[in-house]
Design a protein around this motif. Structure first.
Motif, PDB file in Angstrom:
ATOM      1  N   ALA A 120     -33.583  -8.762 -63.984  1.00 35.47           N
ATOM      2  CA  ALA A 120     -32.611  -9.285 -64.951  1.00 35.47           C
ATOM      3  C   ALA A 120     -31.289  -9.552 -64.252  1.00 35.47           C
ATOM      4  O   ALA A 120     -30.919  -8.860 -63.300  1.00 35.47           O
ATOM      5  CB  ALA A 120     -32.406  -8.303 -66.103  1.00 35.47           C
ATOM      6  N   LYS A 121     -30.575 -10.568 -64.756  1.00 38.67           N
ATOM      7  CA  LYS A 121     -29.239 -10.904 -64.278  1.00 38.67           C
ATOM      8  C   LYS A 121     -28.283 -10.824 -65.467  1.00 38.67           C
ATOM      9  O   LYS A 121     -28.608 -11.281 -66.562  1.00 38.67           O
ATOM     10  CB  LYS A 121     -29.212 -12.320 -63.702  1.00 38.67           C
ATOM     11  N   SER A 122     -27.102 -10.271 -65.216  1.00 39.02           N
ATOM     12  CA  SER A 122     -26.162 -10.105 -66.329  1.00 39.02           C
ATOM     13  C   SER A 122     -24.729 -10.016 -65.824  1.00 39.02           C
ATOM     14  O   SER A 122     -24.481  -9.562 -64.705  1.00 39.02           O
ATOM     15  CB  SER A 122     -26.508  -8.826 -67.102  1.00 39.02           C
ATOM     16  N   ASN A 123     -23.797 -10.455 -66.658  1.00 38.06           N
ATOM     17  CA  ASN A 123     -22.381 -10.201 -66.360  1.00 38.06           C
ATOM     18  C   ASN A 123     -21.706  -9.526 -67.553  1.00 38.06           C
ATOM     19  O   ASN A 123     -20.483  -9.611 -67.721  1.00 38.06           O
ATOM     20  CB  ASN A 123     -21.646 -11.477 -65.952  1.00 38.06           C
ATOM     21  N   TYR A 124     -22.508  -8.837 -68.384  1.00 37.13           N
ATOM     22  CA  TYR A 124     -21.941  -8.114 -69.522  1.00 37.13           C
ATOM     23  C   TYR A 124     -21.155  -6.906 -69.012  1.00 37.13           C
ATOM     24  O   TYR A 124     -21.581  -6.219 -68.080  1.00 37.13           O
ATOM     25  CB  TYR A 124     -23.049  -7.662 -70.472  1.00 37.13           C
ATOM     26  N   PRO A 125     -19.996  -6.631 -69.583  1.00 40.89           N
ATOM     27  CA  PRO A 125     -19.151  -5.538 -69.075  1.00 40.89           C
ATOM     28  C   PRO A 125     -19.715  -4.150 -69.349  1.00 40.89           C
ATOM     29  O   PRO A 125     -20.653  -3.984 -70.129  1.00 40.89           O
ATOM     30  CB  PRO A 125     -17.843  -5.753 -69.840  1.00 40.89           C
ATOM     31  N   ILE A 126     -19.127  -3.167 -68.705  1.00 32.42           N
ATOM     32  CA  ILE A 126     -19.386  -1.766 -69.066  1.00 32.42           C
ATOM     33  C   ILE A 126     -18.679  -1.522 -70.390  1.00 32.42           C
ATOM     34  O   ILE A 126     -17.445  -1.556 -70.468  1.00 32.42           O
ATOM     35  CB  ILE A 126     -18.877  -0.813 -67.970  1.00 32.42           C
ATOM     36  N   ASP A 127     -19.434  -1.304 -71.430  1.00 30.73           N
ATOM     37  CA  ASP A 127     -18.932  -1.314 -72.808  1.00 30.73           C
ATOM     38  C   ASP A 127     -19.308  -0.006 -73.494  1.00 30.73           C
ATOM     39  O   ASP A 127     -20.400   0.131 -74.035  1.00 30.73           O
ATOM     40  CB  ASP A 127     -19.528  -2.518 -73.537  1.00 30.73           C
ATOM     41  N   VAL A 128     -18.395   0.966 -73.455  1.00 30.35           N
ATOM     42  CA  VAL A 128     -18.640   2.292 -74.030  1.00 30.35           C
ATOM     43  C   VAL A 128     -17.901   2.414 -75.352  1.00 30.35           C
ATOM     44  O   VAL A 128     -16.674   2.283 -75.406  1.00 30.35           O
ATOM     45  CB  VAL A 128     -18.180   3.416 -73.076  1.00 30.35           C
ATOM     46  N   HIS A 129     -18.646   2.688 -76.418  1.00 29.55           N
ATOM     47  CA  HIS A 129     -18.065   2.934 -77.734  1.00 29.55           C
ATOM     48  C   HIS A 129     -17.924   4.448 -77.921  1.00 29.55           C
ATOM     49  O   HIS A 129     -18.907   5.149 -78.118  1.00 29.55           O
ATOM     50  CB  HIS A 129     -18.960   2.371 -78.843  1.00 29.55           C
ATOM     51  N   SER A 130     -16.684   4.926 -77.854  1.00 29.02           N
ATOM     52  CA  SER A 130     -16.445   6.356 -78.020  1.00 29.02           C
ATOM     53  C   SER A 130     -16.263   6.693 -79.494  1.00 29.02           C
ATOM     54  O   SER A 130     -15.810   5.863 -80.282  1.00 29.02           O
ATOM     55  CB  SER A 130     -15.191   6.767 -77.244  1.00 29.02           C
ATOM     56  N   TYR A 131     -16.605   7.936 -79.844  1.00 26.66           N
ATOM     57  CA  TYR A 131     -16.363   8.366 -81.221  1.00 26.66           C
ATOM     58  C   TYR A 131     -14.907   8.790 -81.408  1.00 26.66           C
ATOM     59  O   TYR A 131     -14.455   9.034 -82.533  1.00 26.66           O
ATOM     60  CB  TYR A 131     -17.327   9.500 -81.601  1.00 26.66           C
ATOM     61  N   LYS A 132     -14.137   8.842 -80.298  1.00 26.62           N
ATOM     62  CA  LYS A 132     -12.728   9.204 -80.357  1.00 26.62           C
ATOM     63  C   LYS A 132     -11.849   7.964 -80.238  1.00 26.62           C
ATOM     64  O   LYS A 132     -12.207   6.997 -79.568  1.00 26.62           O
ATOM     65  CB  LYS A 132     -12.379  10.182 -79.232  1.00 26.62           C
ATOM     66  N   LYS A 133     -10.672   8.018 -80.843  1.00 25.87           N
ATOM     67  CA  LYS A 133      -9.735   6.903 -80.777  1.00 25.87           C
ATOM     68  C   LYS A 133      -9.169   6.756 -79.368  1.00 25.87           C
ATOM     69  O   LYS A 133      -8.880   7.742 -78.690  1.00 25.87           O
ATOM     70  CB  LYS A 133      -8.597   7.114 -81.778  1.00 25.87           C
ATOM     71  N   ASN A 134      -9.043   5.505 -78.924  1.00 25.23           N
ATOM     72  CA  ASN A 134      -8.446   5.159 -77.630  1.00 25.23           C
ATOM     73  C   ASN A 134      -9.213   5.709 -76.431  1.00 25.23           C
ATOM     74  O   ASN A 134      -8.650   5.864 -75.343  1.00 25.23           O
ATOM     75  CB  ASN A 134      -6.985   5.637 -77.564  1.00 25.23           C
TER      76      ASN A 134
END
Length: 431
Positions: free
Chosen positions: A345-359
């Motif tokens: 696979a090839k991708s340029n999607y970012p490292i995208d972490v959804h935290s349960y904490k604000k900011n």
């Protein structure tokens, strides 16, 4: 005896099965739900995230485009104004996947799970299936775990990791669809508050209006932020309901809106492998959904008579077990745009972490002109000869998984793994 047994008929599982079956393999899918598609259909994860270079070059596999083209034939998919061809109708996708499995003679056992396995000399010899109160064994030459949770790998004793360095998973989401929306009226409102359409792109096509908009609690610049603030002050929403809000129109559903929300609120991190936590998340999500509907009805023109038409039967779980493979993809591989000899696979999607904490969420991008690759070795389960994993559970670090997990990557991984398995089976036949 099957050539290939796949646990999980979700995104990666279907792509693998269809790819292998196209080349004549006898394939079986064991699926816990009553439909195929996994996150795409059961968790309502649509549209696909865009996976193209800045110059428009598509990085995804042929199967991804093939699937969307079949949906476009019935107006159930479209190419958005930004070039993202992955806008699709999740309900009809279930039917398309059924048709493809029938066409390529793939056997599917719905409402079924793998509960045990027999292993000998680093090979899975058989797996035991549970279905409607009965148990039975099946044999295959090769096995793939595409469950999204690494269930078969866990049963087989493969090593795995879950969560970040503290064992914390990304935040969960329970997506839903609202219908009877006056989209023309809503689009007019968005154009008034976001005149340059940087946050709320609107696309008129095929006599339909398609659009998207968003708002999170991590950024003060969102155009909908003042409306969320008002709703919190009056008690219509909690501050946690504002953590993440993203909505999209749906092809061939001209008065419906799909919600990538709510991000499930919990005072402590939820473990994606703990049934008590996931059960809490489902209940909590449905509470938050009802509040979000009331917010939309009051503050978003066009939603006055809207209603909830569907709540996803599956949680949106961004990360779970990551199975140890022959190579572990890491965040440096992502951000340095590393290439491999055996790319799946090839991708340029970012490292995208959804935290349960604000900011505390993360969004680290690589160059828009480059991409990273995922090697086959991430899919080969360590210390096994005939066992692979596919999808978001492949061998990776927590941060790398936050990039590779998107649907286009899972479809590409599945298609190329199916090709690889077909070649292995053919080589066995030649010996």
């Amino acid at each position: 005896m099957y050539d290939l047994i796949i646990a999980g008929g979700g995104t990666a599982g279907c792509a693998t099965a269809i790819s292998a079956a196209k080349q004549g393999l006898k394939v079986l899918i064991i699926e816990k739900n009553s439909f195929l598609g996994g996150s795409m259909t059961g968790a309502l994860v649509f549209p696909m995230m865009k996976n193209t270079l800045k110059n428009g070059t598509n990085l995804s596999s042929n199967f991804c485009e093939e699937l969307m083209q079949k949906l476009r034939n019935t107006n159930d998919s479209l190419i958005f104004s930004d070039g993202n061809y992955g806008w699709f109708n999740p309900e009809n996708l279930k039917c398309i996947l059924d048709d493809l499995c029938e066409k390529y003679k793939i056997e599917v056992l719905f409402d079924s799970i793998v509960i045990d396995s027999e292993i000998k000399n680093k090979n899975i010899i058989s797996c035991e299936i549970y279905n409607k109160g009965s148990k039975f064994k099946l044999q295959g030459k090769y096995y793939i775990d595409a469950t999204g949770n690494g269930d078969l790998a866990n049963i087989c004793g493969a090593k795995w990791e879950n969560g970040d360095k503290n064992g914390t998973n990304q935040a969960m989401t329970l997506r839903f669809i609202v219908s009877n929306v006056n989209i023309k009226k809503f689009a007019k409102f968005l154009r008034e508050i976001d005149k340059d359409e940087n946050i709320s792109p609107i696309y008129d096509t095929n006599n339909e209006i398609h659009l998207s908009t968003a708002c999170t609690w991590d950024n003060e610049k969102w155009k909908l932020k003042p409306y969320f603030d008002k709703a919190v002050k009056e008690g219509l929403l909690t501050i946690e309901d504002c953590a993440y809000f993203q909505i999209f129109t749906i092809p061939n559903q001209p008065s419906s809106i799909g919600f990538n929300a709510p991000r499930i609120f919990s005072p402590h991190p939820l473990n994606s492998l703990d049934p008590k936590d996931t059960s809490f998340a489902l209940r909590q999500g449905r509470k938050q959904i009802r509040r979000l509907l009331k917010f939309c009805q009051k503050y978003l023109p066009g939603f006055e008579s809207a209603y909830i038409s569907q709540i996803a039967p599956m949680l949106g779980i961004r990360d779970s077990r990551r199975i140890e493979g022959e190579y572990q993809l890491n965040e440096n591989d992502i951000l340095s745009a590393k290439k491999f000899n055996n790319s799946v696979a090839k991708s340029n999607y970012p490292i995208d972490v959804h935290s349960y904490k604000k900011n505390e969420s993360i969004l680290d991008k690589l160059s828009e002109d480059d991409y990273f690759e995922i090697p086959l070795e991430c899919m080969k389960v360590k210390n096994f000869e005939n066992f692979f994993v596919a999808g978001k559970i492949i061998s990776s670090t927590f941060l790398a998984q936050a990039s590779l997990r998107i649907i286009p990557n899972c479809l590409s991984m599945g298609e190329n793994l199916g090709n690889h398995i077909a070649n292995l089976v053919k080589n066995i036949s030649l010996k």
